[in-house]
Design an enzyme around this catalytic site. Sequence first.
Site, PDB file in Angstrom:
ATOM      1  N   THR A 217      -0.398   1.025   7.037  1.00 43.85           N
ATOM      2  CA  THR A 217      -0.296  -0.087   6.103  1.00 43.85           C
ATOM      3  C   THR A 217      -0.153  -1.371   6.898  1.00 43.85           C
ATOM      4  O   THR A 217       0.529  -1.397   7.913  1.00 43.85           O
ATOM      5  CB  THR A 217       0.888   0.088   5.135  1.00 43.85           C
ATOM      6  OG1 THR A 217       1.035  -1.137   4.384  1.00 43.85           O
ATOM      7  CG2 THR A 217       2.198   0.387   5.850  1.00 43.85           C
ATOM      8  N   GLY A 218      -0.804  -2.409   6.421  1.00 45.26           N
ATOM      9  CA  GLY A 218      -0.734  -3.685   7.127  1.00 45.26           C
ATOM     10  C   GLY A 218      -2.024  -4.445   6.951  1.00 45.26           C
ATOM     11  O   GLY A 218      -2.824  -4.131   6.061  1.00 45.26           O
TER      12      GLY A 218
ATOM     13  N   THR B  16       0.841  -1.198   0.000  1.00 39.78           N
ATOM     14  CA  THR B  16       0.000   0.000   0.000  1.00 39.78           C
ATOM     15  C   THR B  16       0.879   1.252   0.000  1.00 39.78           C
ATOM     16  O   THR B  16       2.029   1.183   0.419  1.00 39.78           O
ATOM     17  CB  THR B  16      -0.842  -0.060   1.301  1.00 39.78           C
ATOM     18  OG1 THR B  16      -1.733  -1.140   1.167  1.00 39.78           O
ATOM     19  CG2 THR B  16      -1.606   1.204   1.592  1.00 39.78           C
TER      20      THR B  16
ATOM     21  N   ARG C  39     -14.382  -7.273  -0.645  1.00 37.95           N
ATOM     22  CA  ARG C  39     -13.786  -6.923   0.662  1.00 37.95           C
ATOM     23  C   ARG C  39     -13.280  -5.484   0.645  1.00 37.95           C
ATOM     24  O   ARG C  39     -12.646  -5.033  -0.300  1.00 37.95           O
ATOM     25  CB  ARG C  39     -12.626  -7.880   0.956  1.00 37.95           C
ATOM     26  CG  ARG C  39     -11.842  -7.575   2.253  1.00 37.95           C
ATOM     27  CD  ARG C  39     -10.563  -6.811   1.985  1.00 37.95           C
ATOM     28  NE  ARG C  39      -9.690  -6.744   3.159  1.00 37.95           N
ATOM     29  CZ  ARG C  39      -8.592  -5.982   3.222  1.00 37.95           C
ATOM     30  NH1 ARG C  39      -8.248  -5.234   2.190  1.00 37.95           N
ATOM     31  NH2 ARG C  39      -7.843  -5.968   4.299  1.00 37.95           N
TER      32      ARG C  39
ATOM     33  N   ASP D  56      -8.912  -1.329   5.486  1.00 46.87           N
ATOM     34  CA  ASP D  56      -8.851  -0.164   6.385  1.00 46.87           C
ATOM     35  C   ASP D  56      -8.628   1.158   5.650  1.00 46.87           C
ATOM     36  O   ASP D  56      -8.966   2.231   6.160  1.00 46.87           O
ATOM     37  CB  ASP D  56      -7.706  -0.337   7.395  1.00 46.87           C
ATOM     38  CG  ASP D  56      -6.358  -0.480   6.702  1.00 46.87           C
ATOM     39  OD1 ASP D  56      -6.268  -1.267   5.734  1.00 46.87           O
ATOM     40  OD2 ASP D  56      -5.402   0.201   7.105  1.00 46.87           O
TER      41      ASP D  56
HETATM   42  N1  ASP Z   1      -4.010  -2.146   4.709  1.00 41.98           N
HETATM   43  C1  ASP Z   1      -4.237  -2.666   3.396  1.00 41.98           C
HETATM   44  C2  ASP Z   1      -5.528  -3.450   3.397  1.00 41.98           C
HETATM   45  O1  ASP Z   1      -5.746  -4.220   4.287  1.00 41.98           O
HETATM   46  C3  ASP Z   1      -3.135  -3.541   2.883  1.00 41.98           C
HETATM   47  C4  ASP Z   1      -1.743  -3.010   3.040  1.00 41.98           C
HETATM   48  O2  ASP Z   1      -1.506  -2.050   3.752  1.00 41.98           O
HETATM   49  O3  ASP Z   1      -0.860  -3.554   2.403  1.00 41.98           O
HETATM   50  O4  ASP Z   1      -6.279  -3.320   2.478  1.00 41.98           O
END
Ligand code: ASP
Length: 335
Positions: free
Chosen positions: A238-239, A187, A215, A218
């Site tokens: 991010t996560g 992200t 889906r 966040d």
């Molecule tokens: N937070 C993002 C999500 O769950 C994914 C990511 O940060 O890589 O959509």
Amino acid sequence: MRLHLLLLALPFFSNGQNHQQFKFDGPAIVIHGGAGGIERKYYTDEQIAEYDSALKAVLKVGYGRLANNANGMDVVVECLTMLENDPHFNAGKGAVFNDQGEVELDASVMDGSTKMAGAVAGLKHIKNPAKLARAVMEETSHVLLIGDGAEEFAKTQDHEFVDNEYFLTPKRKAQYERWKQMKKNGTVGVVVLDNQGNLYAGTSTGGMMGKKYGRVGDVPIIGAGTYADNNGAAVSCTGHGEYYIRNNVAFQVNARMQYQGLTLEESAREVIFGVLNSEAGNGGLIALDAEGNAVWTFNSKGMFRGAMGKMTTSQKVILHTDIFGDPTWPEDCGF
Ligand code: ASP
């Protein structure tokens, strides 16, 4: 006191507790290109150089604009657009696939001076979701538009439409084939403090590889993946998004500052290493407050990240990027 600050500035090497704080004087920009199982062994020197120059290019454009008094929201959207157009990152071109082999994109932006926000989710044909998120904020009375409705709205504006295939890169196709094993994110996020003293945040993503069709993560949920308030901080996360939604991570960083009186760095550490670690969430965040304090904090192996601004102590403009855990920072980092 100085020793105390020095200790706080040291990164934490164990158990994925990666954290750095630094302080800027004047306008500043901090960006991320995603957190996750990003380890040195998975990257060639050439790939590292590519990521590094991609991050630096964005920082230079962003900081250059801020130093010329640009509005922080213009800078956030311009920088997110650059990152979305770069296939290295999981946003816009190069985004990950859902379980049907298609790309669905989410993005959001927030203005810390007005607390206005805009977000989009489940886009399949909009080249630059961050621009559309801004349009939702500025041109509608809503905060979040999704799917076909968001794309219908985009038709009333000047937004570039592309086929879903535009986003699909050979790298992501290969990843999709083995997505069950993949734990990699990418992200993108931008937080800025502009010359007018205002904070802005924005985040854009393809979500998680193999996510269920429909889906929403966040990133477009204001308070989960993105939040900005001049009285607290601009935060981009991010996560693993489900943990960020359940824990309202970006808002929690603000709330702990505003209601508990914690500093930005204390708050970011508590949220990532206290709240998220105990929940087994995997990821990180970048944040800036109106005093120029900045942090990046992550409990994953790595996080693509970078910052640019004038350090308070040395009064030198620093352009710094980093990828893996065990962060490094130039000698004159201000502490
Ligand atoms: N937070 C993002 C999500 O769950 C994914 C990511 O940060 O890589 O959509």
